[in-house]
Scaffold this motif. Structure first.
Motif, short mmCIF file in Angstrom:
data_model
loop_
_atom_site.label_atom_id
_atom_site.label_comp_id
_atom_site.label_asym_id
_atom_site.label_seq_id
_atom_site.Cartn_x
_atom_site.Cartn_y
_atom_site.Cartn_z
N ILE A 21 1.03 -1.16 -0.24
CA ILE A 21 0.12 0.09 -0.05
C ILE A 21 0.70 0.78 -0.22
O ILE A 21 1.65 1.14 0.21
N LYS A 24 -1.78 6.55 1.97
CA LYS A 24 -2.90 7.03 1.92
C LYS A 24 -3.14 5.15 2.43
O LYS A 24 -4.44 5.30 2.31
N GLY A 25 -2.96 4.23 2.27
CA GLY A 25 -3.04 3.21 2.53
C GLY A 25 -4.02 2.64 1.01
O GLY A 25 -4.64 1.32 1.36
N THR A 26 -3.90 3.09 -0.23
CA THR A 26 -4.19 2.36 -1.06
C THR A 26 -3.87 1.46 -1.57
O THR A 26 -2.07 0.98 -1.24
N GLN A 48 -8.51 0.28 -4.37
CA GLN A 48 -9.16 0.38 -2.75
C GLN A 48 -8.16 0.56 -1.42
O GLN A 48 -7.07 0.18 -1.02
N ASN A 49 -8.66 1.17 -0.34
CA ASN A 49 -7.81 1.37 0.65
C ASN A 49 -8.43 -0.14 1.58
O ASN A 49 -8.80 -0.97 1.02
N VAL A 50 -6.72 -0.38 2.33
CA VAL A 50 -6.89 -1.02 2.85
C VAL A 50 -8.14 -1.45 3.62
O VAL A 50 -8.06 -2.80 4.13
N LYS A 51 -8.21 -0.87 3.78
CA LYS A 51 -9.33 -0.94 5.11
C LYS A 51 -10.77 -1.86 4.75
O LYS A 51 -11.28 -2.33 5.54
N HIS A 62 -7.60 3.01 10.86
CA HIS A 62 -6.24 2.52 10.32
C HIS A 62 -5.80 4.14 9.39
O HIS A 62 -4.65 4.09 9.60
N ASP A 63 -6.94 4.82 9.24
CA ASP A 63 -5.95 6.20 8.47
C ASP A 63 -5.31 7.55 9.59
O ASP A 63 -4.74 7.20 9.43
#
Length: 368
Positions: A21, A24-26, A48-51, A62-63
């Motif tokens: 990722i 930004k968590g992407t 997508q966001n890893v969330k 998480h962010d």
């Protein structure tokens, strides 16, 4: 330099899940093992966001965690690793081991996560825990068995002496000019109970060794009445109403009356304890029967047995009483099963008391 396609091919051969990722968590890279873990295909996850792969309660933080790490370098997972919870596409949550590394690339900071499915490990650990628990329980049961043999030997002598003293006292009381019939009746009952205790001790070895019960034709209604009378003696001051609705005194069953009496006395005593403090203090013994089995039900007006207690109710050393070993129901079920029957409890119903059912097979001498 390794090409991007070559790198993806290598990552797809990995046994563990690998996710890359950005800051930004992407999700940038999502290998084939991740597809098997989470149920999302690569084209569904990348971008997508890893969330997406986390339960909502964890995803919400998480962010903030990622931003805090970038600002302060204070790591909770990165460079450390830990057990976490993942969420599959269908919503199923499962345990994972997560190791995270950090890399600075031309396009910015990236984080590489290596994921290992812990479900098999957790299941193995749980099985091991259960086996260890069972081993401890069996060790205690074996110790109890050895203690029981020693106690039986030691108790027999004073029990025999007690019976002789009671019989002698009863004879002398009867010879007296002013004999008290009520007292004589109580002494006779005490002698009978001492004899019953002796029979129980003699049968313990038979029970432990799983030998066949000593079945004889027994009047079921009379047996229930005897059990109720015995329990009533200990509850005279509690204002508990004990009664049986079964009045067919001709009906007989082939059973070991001493051992079945053990079960019923235990059930009735427990029911009597359960109704203390209740507005209605009532314990009812009822019987249902057909050509195959007889169901002896002990029902009370107590608060019932909560659902979470039902799963371990018949396990040794897990009783709900504040005092005692918690083996009464476990032994009672074993006796019932040794007779070819079983001991069951009805599911919890709010506002209803508990109902225990002793099921016995019909090898009966039912009266004509």
């Amino acid at each position: 330099m390794v090409s991007s396609s070559c790198l993806h091919s290598v990552l797809d051969t990995a046994v563990n899940g690998i996710i890359v990722i950005n800051d930004k968590g992407t999700i940038l890279i999502y290998n084939r093992a991740c597809e098997a873990l989470f149920g999302y295909k690569s084209d569904e996850a990348v971008g997508q966001n890893v969330k997406l792969l986390m339960p909502s309660r964890i995803a919400a933080e998480h962010d903030d965690y990622l931003k805090k790490y970038i600002d302060t370098r204070e790591a909770k997972v990165i460079g450390i690793g830990r057990d976490v919870i993942g969420r599959q596409k269908d919503g199923t949550e499962f345990p994972l081991e997560l190791s995270v590394g950090e890399a600075v690339t031309e396009t910015g900071r990236q984080f590489i996560g290596v994921l290992r499915d812990l479900r098999a490990t957790k299941e193995y650990e749980e099985r091991l825990r259960v086996l260890q628990s069972n081993l401890v329980t069996m060790t205690r049961v074996n110790a109890l068995d050895e203690m029981g043999a020693a106690i039986a030997h030691e108790v027999n002598q004073p029990l025999t002496a007690l019976m002789l003293y009671l019989q002698t006292a009863a004879r002398r009381a009867r010879a007296s000019e002013n004999s008290d019939e009520a007292l004589l009746s109580l002494m006779d009952k005490a002698v009978r109970e001492a004899e019953r205790a002796g029979h129980i001790i003699q049968r313990m070895r038979t029970f432990v060794e799983r030998q066949a019960p000593q079945s004889i034709g027994t009047g079921l209604a009379s047996l229930i009445d005897d059990c109720l009378e015995l329990v009533k003696i200990g509850h005279e001051a509690d204002d508990v109403e004990f009664f049986s609705t079964f009045v067919d005194y001709e009906y007989q069953l082939e059973l070991d009356s001493v051992q079945i009496q053990q079960i019923l006395v235990n059930l009735i005593r427990n029911a009597g304890e359960a109704v203390k403090g209740q507005p209605v203090k009532q314990v009812v013994v009822s019987v249902e029967r057909d050509d195959r089995c007889v169901l002896v039900k002990v029902t009370d007006t107590g608060s019932g047995i909560e659902e979470e207690a039902l799963s371990h109710l018949f396990k040794a050393f897990t009783g709900t009483k504040r005092r005692g070993l918690g083996i009464g129901l476990a032994i009672s079920r074993s006796i019932a099963q040794n007779h070819g029957g079983d001991l069951l409890v009805e599911p919890y119903k709010e506002g209803k008391g508990a109902t225990f059912t002793l099921r016995l097979p019909v090898n009966s001498k039912a009266a004509s």
